[in-house]
Each structure stands twice: as C-alpha cells, then as structure tokens.
Design a protein around this motif. Structure first.
Motif, PDB file in Angstrom:
ATOM      1  N   VAL A  55       0.698  -0.963   0.099  1.00  0.00           N
ATOM      2  CA  VAL A  55      -0.011  -0.008   0.003  1.00  0.00           C
ATOM      3  C   VAL A  55       0.960   1.108   0.085  1.00  0.00           C
ATOM      4  CG1 VAL A  55      -1.951   1.352   1.177  1.00  0.00           C
ATOM      5  CG2 VAL A  55      -1.791  -1.156   1.067  1.00  0.00           C
ATOM      6  N   LEU A  56       1.633   1.207   0.932  1.00  0.00           N
ATOM      7  CA  LEU A  56       2.918   2.511   1.034  1.00  0.00           C
ATOM      8  C   LEU A  56       3.676   2.623  -0.340  1.00  0.00           C
ATOM      9  CD1 LEU A  56       3.835   2.104   4.674  1.00  0.00           C
ATOM     10  CD2 LEU A  56       2.301   3.819   3.618  1.00  0.00           C
ATOM     11  N   ALA A  57       4.160   1.422  -0.901  1.00  0.00           N
ATOM     12  CA  ALA A  57       4.899   1.584  -2.092  1.00  0.00           C
ATOM     13  C   ALA A  57       4.170   2.220  -3.193  1.00  0.00           C
ATOM     14  CB  ALA A  57       4.911   0.199  -2.575  1.00  0.00           C
ATOM     15  N   ARG A  58       2.931   2.419  -3.217  1.00  0.00           N
ATOM     16  CA  ARG A  58       2.064   3.107  -4.087  1.00  0.00           C
ATOM     17  C   ARG A  58       2.397   4.582  -3.803  1.00  0.00           C
ATOM     18  NH1 ARG A  58      -2.952  -0.286  -3.562  1.00  0.00           N
ATOM     19  NH2 ARG A  58      -3.869   1.350  -2.471  1.00  0.00           N
ATOM     20  N   THR A  62       8.302   3.550   2.549  1.00  0.00           N
ATOM     21  CA  THR A  62       8.607   2.091   3.126  1.00  0.00           C
ATOM     22  C   THR A  62       7.754   2.292   4.468  1.00  0.00           C
ATOM     23  OG1 THR A  62      10.512   2.945   4.480  1.00  0.00           O
ATOM     24  CG2 THR A  62      10.793   1.607   2.299  1.00  0.00           C
ATOM     25  N   TYR A  63       7.608   1.323   5.328  1.00  0.00           N
ATOM     26  CA  TYR A  63       6.882   1.410   6.418  1.00  0.00           C
ATOM     27  C   TYR A  63       7.489   2.378   7.582  1.00  0.00           C
ATOM     28  CZ  TYR A  63       4.182  -0.017  10.750  1.00  0.00           C
ATOM     29  OH  TYR A  63       3.107   0.177  11.791  1.00  0.00           O
ATOM     30  N   PRO A  64       8.868   1.998   7.797  1.00  0.00           N
ATOM     31  CA  PRO A  64       9.373   3.094   8.736  1.00  0.00           C
ATOM     32  C   PRO A  64       9.577   4.470   8.166  1.00  0.00           C
ATOM     33  CG  PRO A  64      10.767   1.228   8.387  1.00  0.00           C
ATOM     34  CD  PRO A  64       9.678   1.053   7.387  1.00  0.00           C
ATOM     35  N   GLN A  65       9.585   4.576   6.802  1.00  0.00           N
ATOM     36  CA  GLN A  65       9.689   5.962   6.382  1.00  0.00           C
ATOM     37  C   GLN A  65       8.244   6.668   6.444  1.00  0.00           C
ATOM     38  OE1 GLN A  65      10.552   5.473   2.164  1.00  0.00           O
ATOM     39  NE2 GLN A  65      12.906   5.050   2.758  1.00  0.00           N
ATOM     40  N   TYR A  66       7.253   5.921   6.525  1.00  0.00           N
ATOM     41  CA  TYR A  66       5.911   6.564   6.543  1.00  0.00           C
ATOM     42  C   TYR A  66       5.723   6.779   7.838  1.00  0.00           C
ATOM     43  CZ  TYR A  66       0.585   5.934   7.405  1.00  0.00           C
ATOM     44  OH  TYR A  66      -0.687   6.102   7.556  1.00  0.00           O
ATOM     45  N   LEU A  67       6.241   6.161   8.898  1.00  0.00           N
ATOM     46  CA  LEU A  67       6.197   6.428  10.399  1.00  0.00           C
ATOM     47  C   LEU A  67       6.908   7.998  10.773  1.00  0.00           C
ATOM     48  CD1 LEU A  67       6.474   2.919  11.990  1.00  0.00           C
ATOM     49  CD2 LEU A  67       4.255   4.507  11.804  1.00  0.00           C
ATOM     50  N   VAL A  68       8.033   7.961  10.141  1.00  0.00           N
ATOM     51  CA  VAL A  68       8.845   9.334  10.185  1.00  0.00           C
ATOM     52  C   VAL A  68       7.900  10.465   9.650  1.00  0.00           C
ATOM     53  CG1 VAL A  68      10.779  10.508   9.331  1.00  0.00           C
ATOM     54  CG2 VAL A  68      11.012   8.103  10.019  1.00  0.00           C
ATOM     55  N   ALA A 134      -1.609  10.326   1.484  1.00  0.00           N
ATOM     56  CA  ALA A 134      -1.199   9.219   2.566  1.00  0.00           C
ATOM     57  C   ALA A 134      -2.795   9.150   3.223  1.00  0.00           C
ATOM     58  CB  ALA A 134      -0.043   9.800   3.348  1.00  0.00           C
ATOM     59  N   LEU A 135      -3.851  10.086   3.152  1.00  0.00           N
ATOM     60  CA  LEU A 135      -4.947  10.450   3.945  1.00  0.00           C
ATOM     61  C   LEU A 135      -5.751   9.070   4.035  1.00  0.00           C
ATOM     62  CD1 LEU A 135      -6.105  14.040   3.507  1.00  0.00           C
ATOM     63  CD2 LEU A 135      -5.040  12.743   5.779  1.00  0.00           C
ATOM     64  N   ASP A 136      -5.591   8.397   2.833  1.00  0.00           N
ATOM     65  CA  ASP A 136      -6.587   7.099   2.741  1.00  0.00           C
ATOM     66  C   ASP A 136      -5.837   5.636   3.146  1.00  0.00           C
ATOM     67  OD1 ASP A 136      -5.024   7.111   0.551  1.00  0.00           O
ATOM     68  OD2 ASP A 136      -6.768   6.436  -0.985  1.00  0.00           O
ATOM     69  N   VAL A 137      -4.564   5.740   3.620  1.00  0.00           N
ATOM     70  CA  VAL A 137      -3.794   4.646   3.989  1.00  0.00           C
ATOM     71  C   VAL A 137      -4.373   3.824   5.028  1.00  0.00           C
ATOM     72  CG1 VAL A 137      -1.701   3.838   4.605  1.00  0.00           C
ATOM     73  CG2 VAL A 137      -1.567   5.307   2.862  1.00  0.00           C
ATOM     74  N   PRO A 138      -4.599   4.624   6.236  1.00  0.00           N
ATOM     75  CA  PRO A 138      -5.260   4.030   7.105  1.00  0.00           C
ATOM     76  C   PRO A 138      -6.583   3.330   6.967  1.00  0.00           C
ATOM     77  CG  PRO A 138      -4.472   6.158   8.046  1.00  0.00           C
ATOM     78  CD  PRO A 138      -4.398   6.210   6.468  1.00  0.00           C
ATOM     79  N   ALA A 139      -7.358   4.032   6.121  1.00  0.00           N
ATOM     80  CA  ALA A 139      -8.631   3.362   5.807  1.00  0.00           C
ATOM     81  C   ALA A 139      -8.383   1.929   4.878  1.00  0.00           C
ATOM     82  CB  ALA A 139      -9.600   4.263   5.151  1.00  0.00           C
TER      83      ALA A 139
END
Lengths: 167, 167
Positions: A55-58, A62-68, A134-139
């Motif tokens: 999902v984040l690759a789109r 990466t996941y840690p980068q997303y958290l940052v 990124a707003l729709d990533v959690p959903a």
DNA sequence: TCATATTATATTGTGCACAATATTATTGTA
DNA sequence: TACAATAATATTGTGCACAATATAATATGA
C-alpha cells in the motif's frame, strides 16, 4: 492453548491462587513465557509491516519512512534527535533513512544555525503534498476490520505500551 | 491522551454513539489512527528487541535467533518451511540466520532424504545444552515487572494477535 | 583562555526482513 | 519417458536497526 491458558478467563477474579496463569505455566517451562509474549508481538509487527508494504509502495514510502513522515506531518521542522526520541530510533537508523527521504525530495536536512551540531529535518512542498495521498492509507489498511475491532486494537496497543514502557 | 481517548473507559458501555473513539478521531485526522496503533506497536517491538539484546548476547544469540531456538526446543528437527510458517518469516530471512546458527554449532542443516527439496534443521548436542543457559532469560527480562503485569501483558498480546490475525 | 567534558549527528559493521528471482527436486500428465 | 507444473530452499538487492566508534560543535571549569 493449553489448560492453564484456558483458565485465564477466570483469573480476572480476585483469587490470588489462580491469578497468574503465565507464572504458573512458567514454573513448568519458563521459556513458554517468551514464546507466548515476545514472539507473538514480534510476529504481529512483522505482519503489519508486510501488510503496509504494498500500500505504501504506491506513494513511494517504506513502513518506517511512513512513520517518520507521520511524525513530521504532526510537527516540522524537528531535529534528528527529537525524531529519534519520538520514534525510539537512534541516529544509525535515522540518518540513512532521512537521506533517502531527502533524495526522494520529501524532506530537507539543514544544520541548525543556532547550534551547528543539530540537523533540522523539514518538509519540502512535495513532502507536505504527500500527506494528501497518505490520507486514505489507514482506511485502506483497516479495510475489512470493523470499527469496534479497530478501536479495541488501539486500546490494546495503548495498554501494551503502558505495560512495556512505564507500567 | 486527548479527550476522545479518555472517553474510551466508558466506551465499553453499550452506547453505540460513543463506542468508537478511534474512528471519531480519524474523522478529524485519519493519520492519527496509524500514529496511535501501528507506530506504538512498532516502537514496542523495537524496544523489546533492544532489551533482550544484551541478555541474549551472554549466551551468544540475537533476538530472532533466540526465537528460532525457542521453537526448535519445542520440536526438532523441523524443515525450514515449517520454521518459517511458525515464525512468519520467509527463507530469505531464515536461510542466513540458520547458517549462522549452524556455524555457531547450535543446529545442523541436512537435506531430507525423503524429499531432497527440504532442509531439516536439527539441534546439535550443544544446541540442546544451550536451553539450560536460556532458562533464566525470561525471568531476567521480567526482572522488575510484577507477576500481575506479566500476566496482563501476555493477555494483552494474545488479544492483539487475535485482533490482527483472525478476528 | 584553554583544556576537558558533554552533546548531536554521522559512520561502520553485523544481522535481520522481505520482494523478486533462481535453482533444484518432485509431481502430474500425456 | 518426456515435459510442463508445482514445491522447497537459496540467492540477490534494498532497506531497516542497533552497538560501537568517530567527528565536530558547544558548554564548563580551573
């Protein structure tokens, strides 16, 4: 799920003799405790990272980068040290990660003129704009979980962190 | 801990209008959900790994290696595939890890004569003997946590995994 | 002022973790 | 018996994650 684990549903009662199922099991096999506590936690985190990956690759993260980025979207600029404190990561992890985010044009890294030891991490326009994507990533990730499950999950994780860090 | 999070203690009641604090918060800022759920989980796991590091170093293991040994002490030999299924790890992670355990003299890797595609991972005498040295690791790590906290932790993690996997 | 200590970040080396791909072995089928 | 399909593990490449160490800037104290 052995017999002692099953007893746990009643261990919420005030009976001190049966209140510590894990401790009872640990008397037989102490290693069972880590197998029942640390390993599931480890597996669950890997599982999450794996689920977020595609999902984040789109949006190129990466996941840690997303958290940052989540932390930076809350507040920027921040020093590397502040990011590390918030994320519980050291500079050996953050420095190369931030350099990759910089290379991707999402953040900028500049020495703080006030204190040349510090590096300020700021969002670029592109980095700020990425928030919209990124707003729709959690959903998307929540997907087929119902609201009750999500809320229960958040509560459980909060409780877990309380237990692990402070108590 | 914002206002909505504090409401959670009463959300256990049957009132459907206030039962989904995380979802309510997500309406304001969807990214808050991942910041409150995924990030703490990630941080907690890193925290655990870091805590175990020094303790496990005394018996010559890393944290993932310790988890592999825990599984092998439960049952050996096992194929790489079976270990991967149990640990939720793929061969790209396990193969080099197992080679390091083999190099350390703790396990042996042999092709299954029945099916030459499989690799059987067995414990050496030294690997079996290491269990004795590992027995006090959980107690050392539990350290200053009281039995109630440990049991609560185990229950919380179990609930977490149920929510993440099956539900 | 000038050494000494402290602070903040970077670098190096080891070990995961996974996606994509390759290799080798087995199975199924014509 | 071939030969495609499937299965199990290994390899490669990228990106964390941390301990130990290095580098550079700031603060402290005689």
């Amino acid at each position: 799920m052995n017999g002692k684990a099953a007893d746990r549903t009643e261990a919420i009662s005030a009976d001190p003799a049966s209140a510590h199922a894990a401790v009872d099991a640990a008397a037989d096999n102490p290693l069972l405790l880590d197998l029942q506590v640390c390993f599931p936690l480890y597996a669950a985190t890997n599982h999450i990272t794996r689920l977020y990956g595609p999902v984040l690759a789109r949006i190129g993260l990466t996941y840690p980068q997303y958290l940052v980025m989540l932390v930076l979207w809350e507040q920027a600029p921040q020093t590397v040290g502040a990011l590390g404190a918030r994320l519980h990561l050291d500079s050996g992890t953050l420095t190369p990660l931030l350099k990759r985010l910089e290379k991707a044009g999402l953040v900028s890294r500049t020495r703080d003129p006030e204190d040349e030891r510090r590096v300020l991490v700021s969002l670029t326009d592109q980095g700020r704009a990425l928030r919209g994507q990124a707003l729709d990533v959690p959903a998307t990730m929540a997907g087929n979980m119902n609201p009750e499950a999500i809320d229960a999950l958040r509560e459980t994780v909060t409780r877990l962190v309380d237990l692990l860090t402070g108590k």
